[in-house]
Write an enzyme that holds these catalytic residues in place. Structure first.
Site, mmCIF file in Angstrom:
data_model
loop_
_atom_site.group_PDB
_atom_site.id
_atom_site.type_symbol
_atom_site.label_atom_id
_atom_site.label_comp_id
_atom_site.label_asym_id
_atom_site.label_seq_id
_atom_site.Cartn_x
_atom_site.Cartn_y
_atom_site.Cartn_z
ATOM 1 N N ASP A 42 36.099 39.093 39.650
ATOM 2 C CA ASP A 42 36.709 38.856 41.121
ATOM 3 C C ASP A 42 37.644 40.228 41.340
ATOM 4 O OD1 ASP A 42 38.533 38.688 43.443
ATOM 5 O OD2 ASP A 42 39.614 36.871 42.879
ATOM 6 N N ASP A 43 36.647 41.327 41.681
ATOM 7 C CA ASP A 43 37.420 42.778 41.788
ATOM 8 C C ASP A 43 36.693 44.134 41.058
ATOM 9 O OD1 ASP A 43 38.653 42.001 44.317
ATOM 10 O OD2 ASP A 43 40.500 42.525 43.381
ATOM 11 N N CYS A 58 37.688 39.480 49.364
ATOM 12 C CA CYS A 58 37.291 38.141 48.484
ATOM 13 C C CYS A 58 36.961 37.732 49.511
ATOM 14 C CB CYS A 58 39.173 37.813 47.934
ATOM 15 S SG CYS A 58 39.037 39.202 46.991
#
Length: 360
Positions: A42-43, A58
Site C-alpha cells: 500500500d503506497d 488506493c
C-alpha cells in the site's frame, strides 16, 4: 507529467491482471495449472522506472487490479462509499466478475488476507458478512490500513485485534495465515494467494524489532526534490517553496518509518518463499509483487502524499518470478526504492541462486 500507459498500452494494474491470468492458464492442458501468489503493498513508490498504475489512489487502483477495468469503467472514483468504493453497486457489478471468480471456476483454491478496499466491512457496504465471490479463505481488513487495533472479516465473521505484537501485528498475521493455508490446502489443486499488507501506508507503525532502523536515512534530495513548480501544471505551483525546516523534518521521519514497515514485508516474502520451497511448490508458483499506487516525498515541494498525476505518484514496482521466467531480467525500467530492493533480494535468496525473477 507523464500520462503514457505502460508498454503494450496497458497500465500496470491491467497488465498485471493479464499476465496473472496468462500464468494461470499456461498449464491448463497439463495435470495441474501453476500456482500464483500476489503481494500487493500500500503506497510503495518507485522513484525511477516501474510501470504505471491506473490512478494514484488506493480504492480505484485496487478495483482496477481486481476487475481488470479502468476507473471510468468500473465506476470507483475515490476512497469513499459515495465514490463507489466497496459500494453495493460495485459488489453487484465489477466485483461479481473479478478475477478470483474465474480462478475459482478453474479449480483454484483461493486465499485472501489484508487490506481489500478502503470501505470494505462498513455497515453500508454489507458489513463483515460480505465475502466477495471467488474466495475460499477470507481474512479481510475492515476499512483502511492499520497495523494494530483493527477488525477483520474472517470468512464472514468479525474478529477484533488489539496491540499485542505476537498476536496482532497485521503484516505478520497475514503471513502466518497464508502459511497455515499452504499446510491445509489440497495438493491436487492449484492455489492463488493474495497478500495485502498495510505497509508502507500511514500510520507507519514498525514492528518493535525494526523501530530504530535507518536512523540516518533521509528522503533523497536529488531530481525534483524541493524544486519550485513555477513552469508546471497549476497543481505543482501551489506548494510553498522552499519547504520549511519543520516540513523537511516531518518528511524525513515519515520516509524512515515507511522503510521500517517494509522490513516486515521483506520478512514476509522471505518466509513465504521458504515455505513454498519446503512444500515443494516453489518451482511451480508465480510470485508477483506490486503496489496500488506511488507516493511523493518532497518532489516539487510536495511533502508527502499521493493523488497527483505525475511519475512519483503513478509509478509502482512490479517484480515477478516463476516458471519459464529467465533470472535477473529487467524489463521496461529498474525499480530502485529500498522496499523493492529488499523484496528483490528475498526472492533471489529464497531460490539459492537457481530460480528466476523479473523486475519491471
Amino acid at each position: 507529467m507523464r500520462g503514457a500507459p505502460a508498454r503494450g498500452g496497458l497500465p500496470s494494474a491491467l497488465a498485471l491482471l493479464a499476465v496473472l491470468l496468462t500464468c494461470c492458464v499456461r498449464c491448463a492442458g497439463s495435470a495441474r495449472a501453476s500456482n500464483v501468489v500476489l503481494v500487493l503493498v500500500d503506497d510503495q513508490d518507485v522513484q525511477l522506472g516501474g510501470m504505471f498504475t491506473v490512478t494514484p489512489l488506493c480504492c480505484p487502483s485496487r478495483s482496477s487490479i481486481l476487475s481488470g477495468r479502468y476507473p471510468h469503467n468500473h465506476g470507483v472514483r475515490n476512497n469513499s462509499l459515495s465514490g463507489n468504493c466497496s459500494s453495493l453497486l460495485w459488489q453487484k457489478g465489477p466485483e461479481s466478475g473479478a478475477f478470483p471468480v474465474y480462478l475459482n471456476k478453474l479449480g483454484y483454491q483461493t486465499f485472501f488476507a489484508g487490506k481489500y478496499l478502503n470501505q470494505y466491512g462498513g455497515k453500508d457496504a454489507g458489513g463483515v458478512a460480505h465475502i466477495p465471490p471467488g474466495w475460499d479463505q477470507w481474512n479481510a481488513l475492515v476499512g483502511n490500513s492499520q497495523y494494530y487495533n483493527y477488525t477483520l472479516s474472517v470468512n464472514g465473521k468479525e474478529e477484533k485485534h488489539g496491540d499485542n505484537y505476537e498476536k496482532d501485528y497485521l503484516t505478520d498475521l497475514i503471513l502466518n495465515r497464508s502459511l497455515h493455508f499452504l499446510d491445509d490446502r489440497s495438493p491436487q489443486h492449484p492455489f492463488f494467494i493474495m497478500l495485502s499488507p498495510p505497509a508502507p501506508h500511514s500510520p507507519w507503525t514498525a514492528a518493535p524489532q525494526y523501530g530504530k532502523e535507518f536512523s540516518n536515512v533521509k528522503a533523497p534530495r536529488d531530481g525534483s526534490f524541493d524544486k519550485p513548480g513555477k513552469d508546471k501544471h497549476w497543481l505543482l505551483r501551489q506548494p510553498p517553496n522552499p519547504m520549511s525546516n519543520s516540513s523537511l523534518v516531518y518528511l524525513d521521519d515519515a520516509y524512515r518509518r515507511r522503510w521500517q514497515t517494509l522490513l516486515s514485508v521483506d520478512d514476509m516474502v522471505e518466509k513465504l518463499v521458504k515455505k513454498l520451497e519446503s512444500v515443494k511448490e516453489l518451482n511451480d508458483t508465480y510470485i508477483f509483487y506490486t503496489s496500488d499506487n506511488g507516493y511523493h516525498t518532497g518532489q516539487f515541494s510536495l511533502p508527502i502524499d499521493k493523488r497527483q498525476l505525475y511519475d512519483f505518484d503513478i509509478r509502482v514496482p512490479l517484480l515477478v518470478r516463476g516458471p519459464g521466467i529467465k533470472p535477473n531480467q529487467t524489463l521496461i525500467a529498474n525499480a530502485n526504492t529500498a522496499g523493492a530492493k529488499f523484496t528483490k533480494n528475498r526472492l533471489a535468496d529464497g531460490l539459492n541462486g537457481t530460480g528466476s525473477e523479473v523486475l519491471l
